[in-house]
Write a protein that holds these residues in place. Structure first.
Motif, mmCIF file in Angstrom:
data_model
loop_
_atom_site.group_PDB
_atom_site.id
_atom_site.type_symbol
_atom_site.label_atom_id
_atom_site.label_comp_id
_atom_site.label_asym_id
_atom_site.label_seq_id
_atom_site.Cartn_x
_atom_site.Cartn_y
_atom_site.Cartn_z
ATOM 1 N N SER A 121 1.392 -20.383 -2.000
ATOM 2 C CA SER A 121 0.378 -19.372 -3.068
ATOM 3 C C SER A 121 0.467 -18.194 -2.962
ATOM 4 C CB SER A 121 -1.099 -20.387 -3.500
ATOM 5 O OG SER A 121 -1.890 -20.227 -3.983
ATOM 6 N N THR A 122 -0.340 -17.326 -2.132
ATOM 7 C CA THR A 122 -0.066 -16.605 -1.426
ATOM 8 C C THR A 122 1.163 -15.699 -1.868
ATOM 9 O OG1 THR A 122 -1.783 -16.967 0.058
ATOM 10 C CG2 THR A 122 -0.447 -14.590 0.454
ATOM 11 N N LEU A 123 2.027 -16.290 -1.118
ATOM 12 C CA LEU A 123 4.259 -15.513 -1.980
ATOM 13 C C LEU A 123 4.121 -15.502 -3.768
ATOM 14 C CD1 LEU A 123 6.020 -17.093 0.996
ATOM 15 C CD2 LEU A 123 4.581 -14.192 0.921
ATOM 16 N N GLN A 124 3.628 -17.448 -3.911
ATOM 17 C CA GLN A 124 3.722 -17.028 -4.996
ATOM 18 C C GLN A 124 3.367 -15.888 -6.060
ATOM 19 O OE1 GLN A 124 5.762 -19.303 -6.856
ATOM 20 N NE2 GLN A 124 5.670 -17.821 -8.225
ATOM 21 N N ARG A 125 2.081 -15.915 -5.708
ATOM 22 C CA ARG A 125 1.067 -14.564 -6.513
ATOM 23 C C ARG A 125 1.472 -13.123 -6.156
ATOM 24 N NH1 ARG A 125 -3.222 -17.054 -4.053
ATOM 25 N NH2 ARG A 125 -2.565 -15.376 -3.028
ATOM 26 N N TYR A 126 2.300 -13.232 -5.215
ATOM 27 C CA TYR A 126 3.807 -11.751 -5.507
ATOM 28 C C TYR A 126 4.535 -11.810 -6.436
ATOM 29 C CZ TYR A 126 0.156 -9.059 -1.860
ATOM 30 O OH TYR A 126 -1.014 -8.243 -2.024
ATOM 31 N N ALA A 127 5.507 -13.127 -6.466
ATOM 32 C CA ALA A 127 6.545 -13.481 -6.916
ATOM 33 C C ALA A 127 5.991 -13.676 -8.422
ATOM 34 C CB ALA A 127 7.182 -14.656 -6.386
ATOM 35 N N ASP A 128 4.971 -13.968 -9.010
ATOM 36 C CA ASP A 128 4.440 -13.338 -9.999
ATOM 37 C C ASP A 128 4.271 -11.948 -9.924
ATOM 38 O OD1 ASP A 128 4.671 -16.465 -10.798
ATOM 39 O OD2 ASP A 128 2.164 -16.569 -10.319
ATOM 40 N N ARG A 129 3.823 -11.395 -9.468
ATOM 41 C CA ARG A 129 3.179 -9.975 -9.922
ATOM 42 C C ARG A 129 4.397 -8.915 -10.179
ATOM 43 N NH1 ARG A 129 -1.810 -8.591 -5.085
ATOM 44 N NH2 ARG A 129 -3.103 -9.902 -6.216
ATOM 45 N N GLN A 130 5.436 -9.344 -8.953
ATOM 46 C CA GLN A 130 6.948 -8.879 -9.181
ATOM 47 C C GLN A 130 7.918 -9.023 -10.360
ATOM 48 O OE1 GLN A 130 10.016 -9.475 -5.984
ATOM 49 N NE2 GLN A 130 11.428 -8.744 -7.283
ATOM 50 N N ASN A 131 7.432 -10.700 -11.348
ATOM 51 C CA ASN A 131 7.749 -10.714 -12.213
ATOM 52 C C ASN A 131 7.676 -9.543 -13.276
ATOM 53 O OD1 ASN A 131 9.217 -13.099 -14.108
ATOM 54 N ND2 ASN A 131 7.796 -13.044 -14.563
ATOM 55 N N SER A 132 5.700 -9.384 -13.220
ATOM 56 C CA SER A 132 5.113 -8.955 -13.726
ATOM 57 C C SER A 132 5.566 -7.357 -14.138
ATOM 58 C CB SER A 132 4.045 -9.594 -14.857
ATOM 59 O OG SER A 132 3.062 -9.292 -13.006
ATOM 60 N N ASP A 133 6.020 -7.513 -12.968
ATOM 61 C CA ASP A 133 6.125 -5.906 -12.395
ATOM 62 C C ASP A 133 5.340 -5.207 -12.384
ATOM 63 O OD1 ASP A 133 7.727 -3.273 -11.410
ATOM 64 O OD2 ASP A 133 8.144 -1.996 -13.775
ATOM 65 N N SER A 134 4.384 -6.071 -11.288
ATOM 66 C CA SER A 134 2.522 -5.483 -11.085
ATOM 67 C C SER A 134 2.385 -5.214 -9.535
ATOM 68 C CB SER A 134 1.922 -6.131 -11.856
ATOM 69 O OG SER A 134 1.839 -7.134 -11.746
ATOM 70 N N GLY A 135 3.000 -6.119 -8.384
ATOM 71 C CA GLY A 135 3.524 -5.893 -7.109
ATOM 72 C C GLY A 135 4.099 -6.737 -6.547
ATOM 73 N N ARG A 136 4.642 -6.383 -5.417
ATOM 74 C CA ARG A 136 5.650 -7.007 -4.786
ATOM 75 C C ARG A 136 4.965 -6.766 -2.489
ATOM 76 N NH1 ARG A 136 10.307 -4.061 -7.417
ATOM 77 N NH2 ARG A 136 9.649 -4.506 -9.828
ATOM 78 N N ILE A 137 5.906 -7.888 -3.045
ATOM 79 C CA ILE A 137 5.763 -8.504 -1.213
ATOM 80 C C ILE A 137 7.034 -7.293 -0.455
ATOM 81 C CG2 ILE A 137 5.693 -10.819 -1.601
ATOM 82 C CD1 ILE A 137 3.576 -9.988 0.924
ATOM 83 N N TYR A 138 7.380 -7.876 0.692
ATOM 84 C CA TYR A 138 8.489 -7.905 1.718
ATOM 85 C C TYR A 138 7.718 -7.766 2.784
ATOM 86 C CZ TYR A 138 10.065 -4.984 -2.015
ATOM 87 O OH TYR A 138 10.863 -4.394 -3.572
#
Length: 185
Positions: free
Chosen positions: A52-69
């Motif tokens: 779920s934590t990683l999915q939140r960042y995937a969703d943010r990446q999809n909306s161009d509002s965040g990313r995680i590496y």
């Protein structure tokens, strides 16, 4: 998938929901070290919550509002960096980072943060990048200083963690400052 070298034995790669088992194992190894500084570490306690934590960042990446590496050292996930907040319209972002003890040393977090700053300013044309950290987190503050940020202020007793109120430092760097710093390097 891409991988960007950070050092001879380390690389930066996207961290995605399918990697939840590896992410959870990493959080478990470093929980005592990560939890005091990164709120989502407290929430990533099993496979479902880690995903779920990683999915939140995937969703943010999809909306161009965040990313995680993630940062991998010798093939093991040992830390990471993220755009906690990314707003191309306003020209601002917030960068964060975390690491377990095995990821410390060697400048991996600093190198990864520099890559995110370069992306934000050079590729995306943002104007301001921020770094928010607990005033008690000397290692985090040191990263902000190493990448050329200025401490803009302290939000006194800004957040509650484990029943204790903590001060939050806000650091920032502007696009012209980043350009001048990279030109010197």
């Amino acid at each position: 998938m891409f991988a960007v070298p950070l050092a001879e034995n380390a690389e930066l790669r996207p961290l995605e929901p399918w990697q939840a088992p590896e992410f959870l194992a990493h959080i478990e190894r470093g929980r005592a070290h990560i939890d005091p500084w990164i709120p989502w570490a407290s929430f990533s306690t099993d496979l479902e919550s880690a995903r779920s934590t990683l999915q939140r960042y995937a969703d943010r990446q999809n909306s161009d509002s965040g990313r995680i590496y993630g940062i991998w050292r010798d093939g093991t996930l040992v830390g990471g960096v993220m755009f906690v907040h990314f707003d191309a319209k306003s020209g601002t972002c917030e960068i964060g980072a975390w690491t377990e003890p095995a990821g410390e040393g060697g400048g991996l977090v600093t190198a990864a943060v520099r890559l995110l700053l370069d992306y934000a300013f050079t590729t995306r044309g943002l104007h301001r990048a921020e770094w928010w950290c607990s005033a008690a987190n000397a290692r985090s503050r040191a990263v902000a200083e190493r990448v050329g940020m200025t401490r803009d202020g302290v939000l006194r007793e800004w957040f509650l963690h484990n029943g204790v109120r903590h001060d939050k430092e806000v650091w920032g760097i502007l696009a012209p400052e980043w350009a001048a710093a990279t030109a010197r390097d």
